[in-house]
Design a protein around this motif. Structure first.
Motif, PDB file in Angstrom:
ATOM      1  N   LEU A 220       9.433  -0.755  -8.406  1.00  0.00           N
ATOM      2  CA  LEU A 220       8.593  -1.302  -9.474  1.00  0.00           C
ATOM      3  C   LEU A 220       7.209  -0.662  -9.461  1.00  0.00           C
ATOM      4  CD1 LEU A 220       8.110  -3.339 -11.751  1.00  0.00           C
ATOM      5  CD2 LEU A 220       7.492  -5.021  -9.986  1.00  0.00           C
ATOM      6  N   VAL A 221       6.604  -0.548  -8.268  1.00  0.00           N
ATOM      7  CA  VAL A 221       5.268   0.053  -8.171  1.00  0.00           C
ATOM      8  C   VAL A 221       5.322   1.536  -8.558  1.00  0.00           C
ATOM      9  CG1 VAL A 221       3.397   0.637  -6.586  1.00  0.00           C
ATOM     10  CG2 VAL A 221       4.481  -1.612  -6.470  1.00  0.00           C
ATOM     11  N   THR A 222       6.410   2.209  -8.180  1.00  0.00           N
ATOM     12  CA  THR A 222       6.568   3.615  -8.559  1.00  0.00           C
ATOM     13  C   THR A 222       6.614   3.768 -10.069  1.00  0.00           C
ATOM     14  OG1 THR A 222       7.789   4.083  -6.518  1.00  0.00           O
ATOM     15  CG2 THR A 222       8.022   5.656  -8.324  1.00  0.00           C
TER      16      THR A 222
ATOM     17  N   GLY B 288       0.813  -1.206   0.000  1.00  0.00           N
ATOM     18  CA  GLY B 288       0.000   0.000   0.000  1.00  0.00           C
ATOM     19  C   GLY B 288       0.844   1.253   0.000  1.00  0.00           C
ATOM     20  N   ALA B 289       1.901   1.250   0.808  1.00  0.00           N
ATOM     21  CA  ALA B 289       2.795   2.409   0.834  1.00  0.00           C
ATOM     22  C   ALA B 289       3.485   2.607  -0.501  1.00  0.00           C
ATOM     23  CB  ALA B 289       3.840   2.230   1.947  1.00  0.00           C
ATOM     24  N   ALA B 290       3.892   1.492  -1.126  1.00  0.00           N
ATOM     25  CA  ALA B 290       4.545   1.587  -2.429  1.00  0.00           C
ATOM     26  C   ALA B 290       3.594   2.162  -3.468  1.00  0.00           C
ATOM     27  CB  ALA B 290       5.052   0.212  -2.871  1.00  0.00           C
ATOM     28  N   ALA B 291       2.347   1.684  -3.453  1.00  0.00           N
ATOM     29  CA  ALA B 291       1.370   2.193  -4.409  1.00  0.00           C
ATOM     30  C   ALA B 291       1.111   3.679  -4.201  1.00  0.00           C
ATOM     31  CB  ALA B 291       0.066   1.407  -4.281  1.00  0.00           C
ATOM     32  N   ALA B 292       1.026   4.098  -2.957  1.00  0.00           N
ATOM     33  CA  ALA B 292       0.811   5.516  -2.671  1.00  0.00           C
ATOM     34  C   ALA B 292       1.989   6.350  -3.163  1.00  0.00           C
ATOM     35  CB  ALA B 292       0.606   5.716  -1.168  1.00  0.00           C
TER      36      ALA B 292
ATOM     37  N   ALA C 115       1.826   6.712  -6.895  1.00  0.00           N
ATOM     38  CA  ALA C 115       0.799   7.655  -7.332  1.00  0.00           C
ATOM     39  C   ALA C 115       1.256   9.096  -7.144  1.00  0.00           C
ATOM     40  CB  ALA C 115      -0.491   7.398  -6.555  1.00  0.00           C
ATOM     41  N   VAL C 116       1.931   9.375  -6.023  1.00  0.00           N
ATOM     42  CA  VAL C 116       2.416  10.734  -5.764  1.00  0.00           C
ATOM     43  C   VAL C 116       3.434  11.150  -6.806  1.00  0.00           C
ATOM     44  CG1 VAL C 116       3.728  12.157  -4.166  1.00  0.00           C
ATOM     45  CG2 VAL C 116       1.931  10.662  -3.293  1.00  0.00           C
ATOM     46  N   VAL C 117       4.411  10.260  -7.064  1.00  0.00           N
ATOM     47  CA  VAL C 117       5.444  10.593  -8.044  1.00  0.00           C
ATOM     48  C   VAL C 117       4.845  10.762  -9.427  1.00  0.00           C
ATOM     49  CG1 VAL C 117       7.517   9.749  -9.185  1.00  0.00           C
ATOM     50  CG2 VAL C 117       7.276   9.514  -6.725  1.00  0.00           C
ATOM     51  N   ALA C 118       3.905   9.868  -9.778  1.00  0.00           N
ATOM     52  CA  ALA C 118       3.275   9.966 -11.094  1.00  0.00           C
ATOM     53  C   ALA C 118       2.547  11.290 -11.246  1.00  0.00           C
ATOM     54  CB  ALA C 118       2.313   8.800 -11.294  1.00  0.00           C
ATOM     55  N   GLY C 119       1.963  11.763 -10.169  1.00  0.00           N
ATOM     56  CA  GLY C 119       1.270  13.039 -10.232  1.00  0.00           C
ATOM     57  C   GLY C 119       2.208  14.207 -10.457  1.00  0.00           C
ATOM     58  N   LEU C 120       3.470  14.077 -10.028  1.00  0.00           N
ATOM     59  CA  LEU C 120       4.443  15.134 -10.207  1.00  0.00           C
ATOM     60  C   LEU C 120       5.084  15.117 -11.582  1.00  0.00           C
ATOM     61  CD1 LEU C 120       6.279  14.886  -6.762  1.00  0.00           C
ATOM     62  CD2 LEU C 120       4.614  16.622  -7.440  1.00  0.00           C
ATOM     63  N   ALA C 121       4.901  14.019 -12.318  1.00  0.00           N
ATOM     64  CA  ALA C 121       5.603  13.842 -13.580  1.00  0.00           C
ATOM     65  C   ALA C 121       5.045  14.763 -14.652  1.00  0.00           C
ATOM     66  CB  ALA C 121       5.495  12.387 -14.043  1.00  0.00           C
ATOM     67  N   GLU C 122       5.971  15.245 -15.487  1.00  0.00           N
ATOM     68  CA  GLU C 122       5.588  16.089 -16.614  1.00  0.00           C
ATOM     69  C   GLU C 122       6.243  15.529 -17.866  1.00  0.00           C
ATOM     70  OE1 GLU C 122       6.855  19.998 -15.727  1.00  0.00           O
ATOM     71  OE2 GLU C 122       5.604  20.219 -13.960  1.00  0.00           O
TER      72      GLU C 122
END
Length: 361
Positions: free
Chosen positions: A151-153, A9-13, A16-23
């Motif tokens: 991997l999840v990141t 769960g922590a890995a998935a979170a 998601a956070v890093v993916a949201g920062l991606a441009e």
């Protein structure tokens, strides 16, 4: 299993956070050019196959590769040099985990400080996460858990950002292989493990705790799966680079040929340059996926990456370290199970030379 679910769960979170920062930025050839050149796959193929010189070059190259393959199958079993080289590479197996950790950890640290997410075409302010994962992998601390987090990141970024993340899809192979083989030596995990299994130490009281490696073993996932995972996901990466990046979208690749005047290095048409580069990458990808002449394909991929870096002076070296390292890992492991190297090719070699029993890989 509760602690495993919390980690997942922590890995998935985190993903998601890093993916949201991606441009997402531009798109492997776009590492060195920002030009929006014109061109299509249909025009590329038409230019290549309507030119008798290009067709002759492709035919000659194909026959040369076929002759090399047949010659290897015929004589590999009787050449002691090949046998010694193969055995020497296999003797490097104890260093495989360390090689994998270096191949993934170093570029992650570099990506974090450079301000991009796995691939230079996706900008992201994810320094703490990427540098943290990279350093922990290099140190070999919590190796399998950290690899799962990485991997999840990556998968979270792939889901959010989309196609540009495929340029760094070799990270899937790296993370999965690290999960399978574990930390190896030297690593902090191995040191801690020895303290746990040694009587009289403070850490020996934790001896009964199940490890991720133990859970994988219980699930039937052994170290022998690593070559298969490396082959599959590296192969898909090379196929993507060759087909999608060169053949289906040749414009940027043609711009690279023009920018560095590559036709002066090998005097063929720009279209044949792009088509040939895509053909070699796609062939390496097919060889990896099917497990055909795996070590030869790994050596070809390694040489291809090396010449690219020397030929393109402003190509980002860090972005290719993972491919370098994982291709080198396949030189050591060979094809592993579920491969033509272990089934059809030895039979062909024996038919060509009945007195020998060559191992095709």
């Amino acid at each position: 299993m509760g602690h495993v679910r919390r980690i997942a769960g922590a890995a998935a979170a985190g993903g998601a956070v890093v993916a949201g920062l991606a441009e997402p930025a531009a798109a492997h050839v776009d590492y060195v050019t920002d030009e929006d050149a014109a061109g299509s796959a249909r025009e590329l193929f038409a230019a290549v196959f309507s030119d008798p010189v290009s067709v002759a070059v492709l035919l000659f190259g194909s026959l040369a590769v076929l002759g090399l393959a047949v010659g290897y199958l015929r004589f590999a079993g009787s050449l002691r040099d090949i046998t010694v080289a193969r055995r020497t590479l296999q003797s490097y197996q104890p260093y495989l985990p360390w090689m994998l950790r270096l191949s993934v950890g170093l570029p992650l640290v570099g990506a974090g400080f450079a301000g991009y997410l796995f691939t230079p075409v996706v900008g992201a302010d994810a320094r703490l996460l990427q540098v943290g994962i990279g350093f922990l992998l290099l140190f070999g601390l919590g190796t399998r858990i950290v690899a799962a987090l990485g991997l999840v990141t990556y998968l979270g970024a792939l889901f959010t950002v989309g196609t540009p993340m495929l340029l760094a899809s070799e990270y899937i192979a790296g993370f999965l292989a690290i999960l399978v083989v574990g930390p190896g030596q030297p690593s902090a995990d191995l040191m801690l493990r020895r303290l746990v299994v040694t009587d009289g130490t403070l850490l020996s009281r934790f001896r009964g705790i199940r490890t991720v490696g133990g859970l994988l073993t219980d699930a039937g996932i052994e170290r022998g799966a690593a070559p298969v995972l490396l082959r599959l996901f590296l192969g898909l990466n090379f196929l993507y680079l060759g087909i999608a990046q060169k053949w289906l979208e040749p414009a940027s690749a043609l711009a690279v040929v023009e920018k560095y005047n590559l036709v002066a290095v090998v005097p063929v048409s720009p279209e044949l340059w792009v088509f040939g580069a895509g053909l070699v990458e796609a062939a390496v990808g097919v060889a990896f996926v099917t497990g055909t002449f795996t070590r030869g394909a790994a050596a070809t991929g390694f040489v291809l990456l090396t010449t690219t870096l020397f030929g393109l002076p402003d190509d980002p070296v860090l972005a290719h370290i993972t491919l370098f390292g994982l291709s080198s890992a396949l030189l050591i492991t060979g094809s592993g199970r579920f491969s033509l190297d272990s089934t059809i090719l030895p039979a062909l070699g024996h038919r060509l030379d009945p007195e020998q029993q060559p191992a095709a890989d």
